[in-house]
Design an enzyme around this catalytic site. Structure first.
Site, PDB file in Angstrom:
ATOM      1  N   SER A  45       0.820  -1.219   0.000  1.00 18.36           N
ATOM      2  CA  SER A  45       0.000   0.000   0.000  1.00 18.36           C
ATOM      3  C   SER A  45       0.851   1.265   0.000  1.00 18.36           C
ATOM      4  CB  SER A  45      -0.878  -0.033   1.262  1.00 18.36           C
ATOM      5  OG  SER A  45      -1.240   1.274   1.644  1.00 18.36           O
ATOM      6  N   GLY A  46       0.496   2.185  -0.879  1.00 17.23           N
ATOM      7  CA  GLY A  46       1.191   3.469  -0.906  1.00 17.23           C
ATOM      8  C   GLY A  46       0.952   4.240   0.383  1.00 17.23           C
ATOM      9  N   LEU A  47      -0.278   4.169   0.879  1.00 19.33           N
ATOM     10  CA  LEU A  47      -0.589   4.860   2.128  1.00 19.33           C
ATOM     11  C   LEU A  47       0.255   4.295   3.268  1.00 19.33           C
ATOM     12  CD1 LEU A  47      -2.354   6.690   3.943  1.00 19.33           C
ATOM     13  CD2 LEU A  47      -3.986   4.790   4.115  1.00 19.33           C
ATOM     14  N   ASP A  57       1.019  10.517   1.860  1.00 24.89           N
ATOM     15  CA  ASP A  57       0.709   9.666   0.702  1.00 24.89           C
ATOM     16  C   ASP A  57       0.532  10.558  -0.526  1.00 24.89           C
ATOM     17  OD1 ASP A  57       0.044   7.496  -0.844  1.00 24.89           O
ATOM     18  OD2 ASP A  57      -1.989   7.281  -0.045  1.00 24.89           O
ATOM     19  N   ASP A  84       1.110  -0.921  -5.017  1.00 21.67           N
ATOM     20  CA  ASP A  84       0.246   0.224  -5.264  1.00 21.67           C
ATOM     21  C   ASP A  84       1.148   1.268  -5.939  1.00 21.67           C
ATOM     22  OD1 ASP A  84      -1.209   2.520  -5.137  1.00 21.67           O
ATOM     23  OD2 ASP A  84      -1.384   2.569  -2.950  1.00 21.67           O
ATOM     24  N   ASP A  86       0.550   3.961  -7.518  1.00 22.18           N
ATOM     25  CA  ASP A  86       0.004   5.311  -7.685  1.00 22.18           C
ATOM     26  C   ASP A  86      -0.253   5.601  -9.174  1.00 22.18           C
ATOM     27  OD1 ASP A  86       0.076   5.571  -4.971  1.00 22.18           O
ATOM     28  OD2 ASP A  86       1.917   6.741  -4.912  1.00 22.18           O
ATOM     29  N   GLU A 113      -3.275   4.051 -10.936  1.00 20.72           N
ATOM     30  CA  GLU A 113      -4.549   4.749 -10.786  1.00 20.72           C
ATOM     31  C   GLU A 113      -4.604   5.948 -11.721  1.00 20.72           C
ATOM     32  OE1 GLU A 113      -3.631   5.304  -6.557  1.00 20.72           O
ATOM     33  OE2 GLU A 113      -4.299   7.389  -6.775  1.00 20.72           O
ATOM     34  N   LYS A 119      -0.087  12.493  -6.866  1.00 24.70           N
ATOM     35  CA  LYS A 119      -1.450  12.159  -6.434  1.00 24.70           C
ATOM     36  C   LYS A 119      -1.613  12.415  -4.935  1.00 24.70           C
ATOM     37  CE  LYS A 119      -1.724   9.071  -4.132  1.00 24.70           C
ATOM     38  NZ  LYS A 119      -1.848   7.821  -3.353  1.00 24.70           N
ATOM     39  N   ASN A 121      -4.038  10.815  -1.468  1.00 25.68           N
ATOM     40  CA  ASN A 121      -4.846   9.659  -1.089  1.00 25.68           C
ATOM     41  C   ASN A 121      -6.311   9.897  -1.433  1.00 25.68           C
ATOM     42  OD1 ASN A 121      -6.558   8.072   1.105  1.00 25.68           O
ATOM     43  ND2 ASN A 121      -4.645   6.977   0.745  1.00 25.68           N
ATOM     44  N   SER A 122      -6.970   8.850  -1.859  1.00 30.07           N
ATOM     45  CA  SER A 122      -8.348   8.965  -2.335  1.00 30.07           C
ATOM     46  C   SER A 122      -9.311   9.442  -1.253  1.00 30.07           C
ATOM     47  CB  SER A 122      -8.820   7.609  -2.867  1.00 30.07           C
ATOM     48  OG  SER A 122      -7.961   7.172  -3.884  1.00 30.07           O
ATOM     49  N   ARG A 158      -6.719   1.136 -12.001  1.00 28.77           N
ATOM     50  CA  ARG A 158      -7.607   1.576 -10.923  1.00 28.77           C
ATOM     51  C   ARG A 158      -8.421   2.780 -11.382  1.00 28.77           C
ATOM     52  NH1 ARG A 158      -5.334   2.942  -4.904  1.00 28.77           N
ATOM     53  NH2 ARG A 158      -6.642   4.749  -4.425  1.00 28.77           N
ATOM     54  N   HIS A 189     -12.720   1.829  -7.211  1.00 30.02           N
ATOM     55  CA  HIS A 189     -12.604   2.350  -5.854  1.00 30.02           C
ATOM     56  C   HIS A 189     -13.792   3.239  -5.524  1.00 30.02           C
ATOM     57  CE1 HIS A 189     -10.708   2.722  -2.146  1.00 30.02           C
ATOM     58  NE2 HIS A 189      -9.746   3.595  -2.397  1.00 30.02           N
TER      59      HIS A 189
END
Ligand code: SPV
Ligand code: MG
Length: 538
Positions: A45-47, A57, A84, A86, A113, A119, A121-122, A158, A189
């Site tokens: 996970s990038g986060l 992130d 991930d 990104d 994504e 980017k 975080n979503s 993504r 997502h």
């Protein structure tokens, strides 16, 4: 060693007919823990990786820094890893380079994504985030697929349309384009608390290609719902990181408040669990196989149970071994000499005024019956507690010596060996009792390089038969320890006051050679006030 085909394993997860799960990890350690839990794959996970690095992130960690982390993860676990990735850290060119670098590290898949570098975080203001141009993003996917060397390497596209506030139509339009560009799966997502968006998407999408979801916000949805809708892969995206944060916060708060380890010790993993996760046992096995056998330092037994009556008042409250010589007790000097030879496991048999025998760092063996038994009993007591895989050096607790005497004994390869002082005439002149030794060869130049055996030890030996004096130094090889112990016990059954020479005699009588090593002087036993004074200058 056969390596698992991680790349093929991940592809099987994507296309498997049943719902599969992968779990977040962010370090070598967490990757291993995820594997031990039973998961079949890992979400890098990038986060979580950025958080464990202490940054946001937002592509604050460079892509090569991320690569370094996942290299440790790949090394620590046999599971396939999906990075991930990104936005791919740049344009199509950066994606190609990323894919090659991931394949070099045996990473099985990357998820890209459709946002814009850098980017965010979503879940941070998702609907303010610009999406990538569809064509530009499709170019990245194509470029990545063209760059991969292994056909099974997977690129998951993504779709962030729902996150950015677009509807189902835009999500489908994008998914269709990415699928056509060669994506192996679509990650759809959503930041809603209910799974409505992703279920609507899946219903429309059907089985065009596998669909991956991240139910972080709609976590309460029963997993059965995902299964019924034909979702291919669920990612538990950040839960290992969050568990770690909570555990670290609780532990540090308790430590700070209590100023003690007591409250946390039982609530945290023991150190041996850390070693297990690091694979310490495997290294130990490898060391046994590949390292030259290190010569293990012997342990030592110091016989110090006697008072030393001959010193009168001086030993009224202290045993001889604790009499001060210069700035330390006699025992301290002996310990320093042994330590200088790498001998740090020292067993001291104490008896008279034992409470006074208390230097730190030593192993104490109590011979409380010292008045009713003898040296051999003390030795037998100590032998029952020594490590059986290293030799033992035995010496008296009232003898000062130069370290080379013990060094020679340490290095000799013999089942049992004793040091014999060629300077025995001095003892005769001083009218002190001594254990005189007769050997298989007298001391001479010819004895150099020859194996000399002890034949007899006796204070009454006729001067013509004396080759030297035994000062109490003995080495027992590790393999000889059980035998020596058994013989000592046997002697003690008949004579509990037996002294050490009785043991040597019995070994010789049974045809078990006792090697004699000639040395000359350089030791001093403390038998009188005069010795004590002389010892100061030793
Ligand atoms: C991540 O784990 O870094 C993800 C998933 O990208 S999410 O945080 O839900 O965006
Ligand atoms: Mg991410």
């Amino acid at each position: 060693m056969k390596r698992p085909d991680k790349v093929a394993a991940f592809r099987s997860l994507l296309v498997s007919p049943q719902l599969e799960f992968i779990c977040e990890a962010h370090s070598g350690l967490s990757a291993k823990i995820v594997e031990e839990a039973g998961f079949k794959g890992i979400w890098a996970s990038g986060l979580a990786i950025s958080a464990q690095l202490g940054v946001r992130d937002n592509n604050e960690a460079s892509w090569t820094q991320v690569l370094d982390v996942i290299e440790f993860m790949a090394d620590a676990s046999t599971l396939p890893i999906m990075l991930d990735g990104d936005t791919g850290y740049g344009n199509f060119n950066n994606v190609q380079r990323l894919v090659r670098k991931l394949e070099q590290r045996d990473i099985a898949a990357v998820c890209l994504e459709d946002k814009v570098f850098p980017k965010t975080n979503s879940f941070i203001g998702g609907n303010r985030q610009p999406l990538a141009e569809i064509d530009e993003f499709c170019g990245k996917i194509k470029a990545g697929k063209d760059a991969q060397a292994n056909d099974n390497f997977s690129i998951v596209a993504r779709v962030e349309a729902f996150i950015a506030g677009w509807g189902l139509a835009e999500a489908l339009r994008r998914a269709e384009a990415y699928h056509a560009a060669g994506a192996d799966a679509i990650l759809i997502h959503s930041a809603l608390r209910m799974p409505d968006e992703i279920l609507a998407f899946k219903t429309e999408w059907g089985g065009r290609c596998p669909v991956v979801i991240v139910p972080t916000t709609y976590y309460a949805t029963p997993t059965e719902v995902f299964r019924e809708h034909g979702i291919a892969l669920v990612i538990w995206a950040n839960h290992v990181l969050r568990a770690g944060i909570r555990a670290m916060q609780e532990t540090t708060a308790t430590l700070f408040a209590s100023e003690s380890l007591v409250a946390v010790e039982d609530a945290i993993a023991p150190v041996r669990e850390v070693f297990r996760l690091q694979g310490a046992a495997a290294l130990q096995e490898a060391e046994d196989r590949y390292l030259p056998k290190a010569r293990l330092a012997p342990s030592a037994i110091l016989l110090a149970a006697a008072r030393g009556e001959e010193l009168g008042e001086l030993t009224a409250t202290l045993p001889k071994t604790m009499l001060p010589i210069g700035n330390q007790p006699l025992l301290g000097h002996i310990v320093i000499t042994l330590n200088a030879l790498g001998i740090n496991r020292i067993h001291v048999v104490r008896g008279y005024a034992k409470a006074a025998v208390s230097l730190p760092g030593l192993h104490y063996v109590d011979n409380d019956d010292f008045a009713e038994n003898g040296e051999l009993h003390s030795l037998a007591l100590a032998l029952s507690g020594v490590d059986t895989d290293v030799p033992v050096i035995v010496c008296y607790g009232d003898v000062l010596f130069k370290k080379y005497i013990v060094e020679l004994l340490r290095d000799i390869d013999a089942p049992v060996a004793v040091a014999v002082d060629t300077n025995w005439q001095e003892s005769v002149n001083r009218h002190r009792t001594a254990d005189y030794a007769r050997c298989s060869l007298p001391y001479s130049r010819a004895a150099y390089n020859r194996e000399v055996d002890l034949l007899e030890i006796d204070p009454q030996l006729a001067p013509a038969a004396i080759h030297g004096e035994w000062m109490g130094f003995m080495k027992i090889a590790a393999a000889s320890l059980p035998g020596v112990r058994a013989i000592a016990d046997e002697i003690l059954r008949h004579d509990r006051r037996a002294k050490l020479p009785a043991l040597l005699h019995e070994l010789i009588r049974r045809g078990q050679p006792v090697r004699a090593l000639y040395t000359t002087g350089n030791w001093l036993d403390i038998d009188s006030v005069e010795d004590l004074v002389n010892a100061g200058g030793f």
